[in-house]
Write a protein that holds these residues in place. Structure first.
Motif, PDB file in Angstrom:
ATOM      1  N   SER A 197      35.147  54.144  26.760  1.00 37.67           N
ATOM      2  CA  SER A 197      36.050  54.313  27.897  1.00 37.67           C
ATOM      3  C   SER A 197      36.757  53.007  28.202  1.00 37.67           C
ATOM      4  O   SER A 197      36.167  51.935  28.157  1.00 37.67           O
ATOM      5  CB  SER A 197      35.245  54.759  29.134  1.00 37.67           C
ATOM      6  N   GLY A 198      38.048  53.105  28.552  1.00 40.04           N
ATOM      7  CA  GLY A 198      38.811  51.907  28.884  1.00 40.04           C
ATOM      8  C   GLY A 198      39.002  51.710  30.371  1.00 40.04           C
ATOM      9  O   GLY A 198      39.717  50.808  30.786  1.00 40.04           O
ATOM     10  N   GLU A 199      38.383  52.552  31.207  1.00 37.91           N
ATOM     11  CA  GLU A 199      38.686  52.514  32.623  1.00 37.91           C
ATOM     12  C   GLU A 199      38.245  51.227  33.296  1.00 37.91           C
ATOM     13  O   GLU A 199      38.884  50.763  34.224  1.00 37.91           O
ATOM     14  CB  GLU A 199      38.013  53.713  33.317  1.00 37.91           C
ATOM     15  N   ARG A 200      37.153  50.631  32.854  1.00 40.51           N
ATOM     16  CA  ARG A 200      36.605  49.480  33.561  1.00 40.51           C
ATOM     17  C   ARG A 200      36.992  48.152  32.917  1.00 40.51           C
ATOM     18  O   ARG A 200      36.563  47.100  33.367  1.00 40.51           O
ATOM     19  CB  ARG A 200      35.077  49.595  33.612  1.00 40.51           C
ATOM     20  N   LYS A 201      37.778  48.185  31.854  1.00 37.03           N
ATOM     21  CA  LYS A 201      38.077  46.958  31.138  1.00 37.03           C
ATOM     22  C   LYS A 201      39.170  46.176  31.842  1.00 37.03           C
ATOM     23  O   LYS A 201      40.101  46.741  32.408  1.00 37.03           O
ATOM     24  CB  LYS A 201      38.466  47.283  29.691  1.00 37.03           C
ATOM     25  N   SER A 202      39.072  44.880  31.777  1.00 35.29           N
ATOM     26  CA  SER A 202      40.032  44.018  32.458  1.00 35.29           C
ATOM     27  C   SER A 202      40.114  42.686  31.738  1.00 35.29           C
ATOM     28  O   SER A 202      39.259  42.347  30.923  1.00 35.29           O
ATOM     29  CB  SER A 202      39.612  43.795  33.915  1.00 35.29           C
ATOM     30  N   VAL A 203      41.164  41.955  32.047  1.00 36.24           N
ATOM     31  CA  VAL A 203      41.325  40.616  31.512  1.00 36.24           C
ATOM     32  C   VAL A 203      41.912  39.765  32.629  1.00 36.24           C
ATOM     33  O   VAL A 203      42.765  40.213  33.377  1.00 36.24           O
ATOM     34  CB  VAL A 203      42.232  40.617  30.252  1.00 36.24           C
ATOM     35  N   GLY A 204      41.413  38.544  32.781  1.00 35.85           N
ATOM     36  CA  GLY A 204      41.902  37.739  33.888  1.00 35.85           C
ATOM     37  C   GLY A 204      41.412  36.313  33.850  1.00 35.85           C
ATOM     38  O   GLY A 204      40.817  35.866  32.866  1.00 35.85           O
ATOM     39  N   ALA A 205      41.703  35.593  34.913  1.00 35.85           N
ATOM     40  CA  ALA A 205      41.310  34.188  35.022  1.00 35.85           C
ATOM     41  C   ALA A 205      41.102  33.847  36.485  1.00 35.85           C
ATOM     42  O   ALA A 205      41.656  34.502  37.378  1.00 35.85           O
ATOM     43  CB  ALA A 205      42.379  33.282  34.410  1.00 35.85           C
ATOM     44  N   GLU A 206      40.296  32.826  36.726  1.00 35.12           N
ATOM     45  CA  GLU A 206      40.071  32.309  38.069  1.00 35.12           C
ATOM     46  C   GLU A 206      40.194  30.797  38.047  1.00 35.12           C
ATOM     47  O   GLU A 206      39.961  30.163  37.011  1.00 35.12           O
ATOM     48  CB  GLU A 206      38.678  32.679  38.597  1.00 35.12           C
ATOM     49  N   ARG A 207      40.549  30.240  39.204  1.00 35.15           N
ATOM     50  CA  ARG A 207      40.594  28.786  39.311  1.00 35.15           C
ATOM     51  C   ARG A 207      39.997  28.364  40.647  1.00 35.15           C
ATOM     52  O   ARG A 207      40.409  28.835  41.705  1.00 35.15           O
ATOM     53  CB  ARG A 207      42.031  28.268  39.210  1.00 35.15           C
ATOM     54  N   THR A 208      38.983  27.508  40.592  1.00 31.14           N
ATOM     55  CA  THR A 208      38.419  26.884  41.784  1.00 31.14           C
ATOM     56  C   THR A 208      38.989  25.476  41.884  1.00 31.14           C
ATOM     57  O   THR A 208      38.912  24.705  40.928  1.00 31.14           O
ATOM     58  CB  THR A 208      36.877  26.820  41.700  1.00 31.14           C
ATOM     59  N   PHE A 209      39.538  25.143  43.014  1.00 29.65           N
ATOM     60  CA  PHE A 209      40.256  23.880  43.162  1.00 29.65           C
ATOM     61  C   PHE A 209      39.332  22.740  43.568  1.00 29.65           C
ATOM     62  O   PHE A 209      38.382  22.935  44.339  1.00 29.65           O
ATOM     63  CB  PHE A 209      41.379  24.038  44.195  1.00 29.65           C
ATOM     64  N   ARG A 252      45.615  35.466  28.079  1.00 23.94           N
ATOM     65  CA  ARG A 252      44.468  36.228  27.579  1.00 23.94           C
ATOM     66  C   ARG A 252      44.837  37.696  27.345  1.00 23.94           C
ATOM     67  O   ARG A 252      44.355  38.322  26.400  1.00 23.94           O
ATOM     68  CB  ARG A 252      43.307  36.084  28.554  1.00 23.94           C
ATOM     69  N   LEU A 253      45.706  38.239  28.202  1.00 24.58           N
ATOM     70  CA  LEU A 253      46.171  39.606  27.998  1.00 24.58           C
ATOM     71  C   LEU A 253      46.946  39.710  26.692  1.00 24.58           C
ATOM     72  O   LEU A 253      46.752  40.642  25.902  1.00 24.58           O
ATOM     73  CB  LEU A 253      47.053  40.038  29.167  1.00 24.58           C
ATOM     74  N   THR A 254      47.800  38.738  26.430  1.00 22.54           N
ATOM     75  CA  THR A 254      48.579  38.724  25.185  1.00 22.54           C
ATOM     76  C   THR A 254      47.665  38.599  23.977  1.00 22.54           C
ATOM     77  O   THR A 254      47.847  39.274  22.956  1.00 22.54           O
ATOM     78  CB  THR A 254      49.589  37.566  25.202  1.00 22.54           C
ATOM     79  N   ALA A 255      46.646  37.731  24.084  1.00 14.82           N
ATOM     80  CA  ALA A 255      45.733  37.516  22.967  1.00 14.82           C
ATOM     81  C   ALA A 255      44.953  38.770  22.620  1.00 14.82           C
ATOM     82  O   ALA A 255      44.623  39.009  21.454  1.00 14.82           O
ATOM     83  CB  ALA A 255      44.768  36.379  23.287  1.00 14.82           C
ATOM     84  N   HIS A 256      44.673  39.597  23.613  1.00 15.51           N
ATOM     85  CA  HIS A 256      43.849  40.780  23.379  1.00 15.51           C
ATOM     86  C   HIS A 256      44.666  42.056  23.235  1.00 15.51           C
ATOM     87  O   HIS A 256      44.120  43.097  22.926  1.00 15.51           O
ATOM     88  CB  HIS A 256      42.817  40.925  24.494  1.00 15.51           C
ATOM     89  N   ALA A 296      40.724  45.583  25.689  1.00 18.60           N
ATOM     90  CA  ALA A 296      40.740  44.162  26.031  1.00 18.60           C
ATOM     91  C   ALA A 296      39.757  43.956  27.155  1.00 18.60           C
ATOM     92  O   ALA A 296      39.731  44.714  28.106  1.00 18.60           O
ATOM     93  CB  ALA A 296      42.120  43.708  26.470  1.00 18.60           C
ATOM     94  N   GLN A 297      38.911  42.940  27.042  1.00 14.65           N
ATOM     95  CA  GLN A 297      37.987  42.630  28.119  1.00 14.65           C
ATOM     96  C   GLN A 297      37.523  41.195  28.003  1.00 14.65           C
ATOM     97  O   GLN A 297      36.744  40.850  27.145  1.00 14.65           O
ATOM     98  CB  GLN A 297      36.770  43.563  28.094  1.00 14.65           C
ATOM     99  N   LEU A 298      38.040  40.355  28.863  1.00 20.88           N
ATOM    100  CA  LEU A 298      37.612  38.966  28.880  1.00 20.88           C
ATOM    101  C   LEU A 298      38.015  38.378  30.211  1.00 20.88           C
ATOM    102  O   LEU A 298      39.152  37.998  30.415  1.00 20.88           O
ATOM    103  CB  LEU A 298      38.243  38.170  27.740  1.00 20.88           C
ATOM    104  N   THR A 299      37.138  38.362  31.199  1.00 16.82           N
ATOM    105  CA  THR A 299      37.424  37.786  32.487  1.00 16.82           C
ATOM    106  C   THR A 299      36.476  36.627  32.685  1.00 16.82           C
ATOM    107  O   THR A 299      35.283  36.813  32.888  1.00 16.82           O
ATOM    108  CB  THR A 299      37.218  38.820  33.619  1.00 16.82           C
ATOM    109  N   LEU A 300      36.992  35.418  32.602  1.00 19.72           N
ATOM    110  CA  LEU A 300      36.160  34.232  32.607  1.00 19.72           C
ATOM    111  C   LEU A 300      36.724  33.206  33.571  1.00 19.72           C
ATOM    112  O   LEU A 300      37.934  33.093  33.736  1.00 19.72           O
ATOM    113  CB  LEU A 300      36.099  33.624  31.199  1.00 19.72           C
ATOM    114  N   PRO A 301      35.879  32.459  34.246  1.00 15.68           N
ATOM    115  CA  PRO A 301      36.372  31.490  35.206  1.00 15.68           C
ATOM    116  C   PRO A 301      36.890  30.235  34.535  1.00 15.68           C
ATOM    117  O   PRO A 301      36.467  29.876  33.447  1.00 15.68           O
ATOM    118  CB  PRO A 301      35.126  31.165  36.038  1.00 15.68           C
ATOM    119  N   TRP A 302      37.824  29.550  35.196  1.00 12.94           N
ATOM    120  CA  TRP A 302      38.238  28.223  34.755  1.00 12.94           C
ATOM    121  C   TRP A 302      38.360  27.377  35.985  1.00 12.94           C
ATOM    122  O   TRP A 302      38.551  27.864  37.081  1.00 12.94           O
ATOM    123  CB  TRP A 302      39.508  28.268  33.922  1.00 12.94           C
ATOM    124  N   ASP A 303      38.227  26.070  35.837  1.00 16.49           N
ATOM    125  CA  ASP A 303      38.111  25.231  37.013  1.00 16.49           C
ATOM    126  C   ASP A 303      39.409  24.480  37.265  1.00 16.49           C
ATOM    127  O   ASP A 303      40.489  24.915  36.908  1.00 16.49           O
ATOM    128  CB  ASP A 303      36.912  24.283  36.889  1.00 16.49           C
TER     129      ASP A 303
END
Length: 456
Positions: free
Chosen positions: A250-262, A286-290, A356-363
């Motif tokens: 199922s593709g319903e729960r898949k996501s791709v994204g990024a976060e930034r903590t300042f 990341r969306l383009t890569a996947h 596509a599924q890769l949601t990982l934090p970045w600082d």
């Protein structure tokens, strides 16, 4: 059992043919695989800035108390000798594709639930008669192809298979036959059951529920009155091993994204809007890569007081157009409220049009550098991309680089025009750090070797 529960229980499969595979300490294991000098040593992967968060801790680091979701500063205090590395998303994706490809040989029904774990329905393949042999075989093939350890659990439900793989860690295999389910489930802590977070756990502890056996003893009406109709009914069934969730891609729960903590809270609408664009651009990469596009854009805003708000914007149809997705991210962030001081921003894309599924934090540091395009006058054939040279601005610990004479290596750190590098790969012995003058010894930023070696 009441009649409704009996009806549910009758739909649970009779044999242990649901497999759950989970790569052990995945990000850190990939780093140790690709960097021989880190094997057997503590490794922390995550944000390296003042407010960075640990994405993955190696088992060596975990023994000292470090764990995922812990602040990197605290993890460093617990494990001062640990190598601290920024995530290398390309490398992890390359290894993940190989793991998923091997699992796909077992069955047509493989359900990836994150970059490093998946369910497999063995009844949809040729291995239903001997799931233990199939699991052992695929573990060996994954190790041979990737050099990584994968723990596997097998049961007749997703619940049991997932808990079995957890129990098998690290680098183990556990098959729980239906006759052995109660012996396996009942002693487990109640918090091991999916759906029991901190708030639910606190409510259950007031009922003196600490194990799955304690949970099973609770009447249905007590659970529903304590934690709500839906959650109470779900836990009542799971405590009895009744889990009717099917395995399916199922593709319903898949996501791709990024976060930034300042590093420091940001404020002002223009400043925050610019930061939203920067985070959205990282998510777009990341969306383009996947592959594919997205229909829903979610913005996450954490304020200085740690209050967190998420808002979403759903487009009329899926889009891969950067300008449209970036505008939707701005709209969602505005709806979340960006007038106060902001500590963290996140942008993620949901309802994807392909896997596509890769949601990982970045600082707070610069995003992982990409190969820069040639900026010469446009022609019909722009030619090859111009190599990106390493400098302090693009540097991240763990970044892959190459020297004209010394070959491939990875960045330990860069200070000014001086770079400390270990020239080693998965194919070489461990190497000592070397300090280079970037003016006389330039280094080129390159894609991880795994991207070439593990190409589909």
């Amino acid at each position: 059992m009441d009649p409704e529960e009996l009806a549910d229980a009758s739909r649970v499969r009779a044999r242990a043919t649901v497999l759950h595979a989970d790569a052990d300490s995945f990000f850190a294991a990939v780093e140790q695989r690709d960097k021989p000098s880190l094997r057997g040593k503590p490794v922390l992967v995550g944000g390296t800035g003042p407010r960075g968060v640990v994405s993955t801790a190696s088992y060596e680091a975990r023994r000292a108390g470090a764990r995922s979701a812990m602040s990197m500063s605290r993890a460093r205090r617990l494990v001062p000798a640990a190598a601290v590395l920024s995530p290398r998303f390309e490398a992890y994706s390359a290894y993940s594709r190989q793991i998923m490809a091997e699992l796909a040989t077992l069955s047509e029904l493989v359900e990836p639930i994150s970059i490093d774990e998946a369910f497999v329905d063995l009844e949809a393949g040729p291995h239903a008669s001997d799931p233990a042999a199939a699991a052992a075989d695929v573990r060996g093939r994954i190790r041979a192809r990737t050099g990584l350890a994968v723990s596997i659990g097998v049961g007749r439900t997703k619940l049991v298979a997932k808990l079995a793989s957890d129990a098998a860690k690290p680098d183990g295999l556990l098959v729980v036959e239906p006759a052995d389910e109660d012996d396996f489930l009942l002693p487990l802590p109640a918090r091991a059951v999916p759906g029991i977070g901190p708030a639910t756990q606190a409510a259950l502890e007031r009922l003196d529920v600490r194990t799955v056996a304690d949970l099973r003893r609770q009447p249905l009406d007590v659970l529903t009155m304590t934690i709500g109709e839906s959650a109470g009914t779900n836990l009542y069934r799971l405590a009895r091993g009744v889990d009717l969730r099917a395995v399916g891609p199922s593709g319903e729960r898949k996501s791709v994204g990024a976060e930034r903590t300042f590093a420091e809270d940001i404020f002002g609408r223009e400043t925050i809007a610019a930061a939203v664009d920067a985070v959205a651009d990282e998510a777009l990469r990341r969306l383009t890569a996947h592959g594919g596009g997205a229909r829903t854009v979610v913005a996450k805003v954490r304020f200085a007081d740690f209050t967190t708000v998420t808002r979403s914007v759903t487009l009329p149809q899926p889009s891969a157009e950067p300008a449209e997705l970036r505008a939707a991210a701005q709209q969602a962030a505005l709806a979340a409220g960006i007038s106060d001081s902001v500590r963290l921003l996140g942008v993620s894309f949901h309802n994807l049009t392909s896997h596509a599924q890769l949601t990982l934090p970045w600082d707070d540091e610069a995003p992982e550098p990409q190969v820069a395009p040639d900026v010469a006058a446009p022609t019909a054939d722009p030619g090859p991309a111009r190599p990106r040279l390493l400098d302090e601005q693009v540097s991240r610990p763990g970044l892959d680089v190459e020297h004209a004479v010394l070959g491939r290596g990875w960045v330990v750190h860069v200070r000014g025009r001086e770079a400390t590098v270990r020239f080693e790969t998965v194919d070489t012995p461990p190497a000592r750090s070397r300090v280079l003058d970037l003016d006389s010894d330039p280094l080129v930023v390159v894609h991880p070797l795994a991207v070439e070696r593990l190409a589909p």
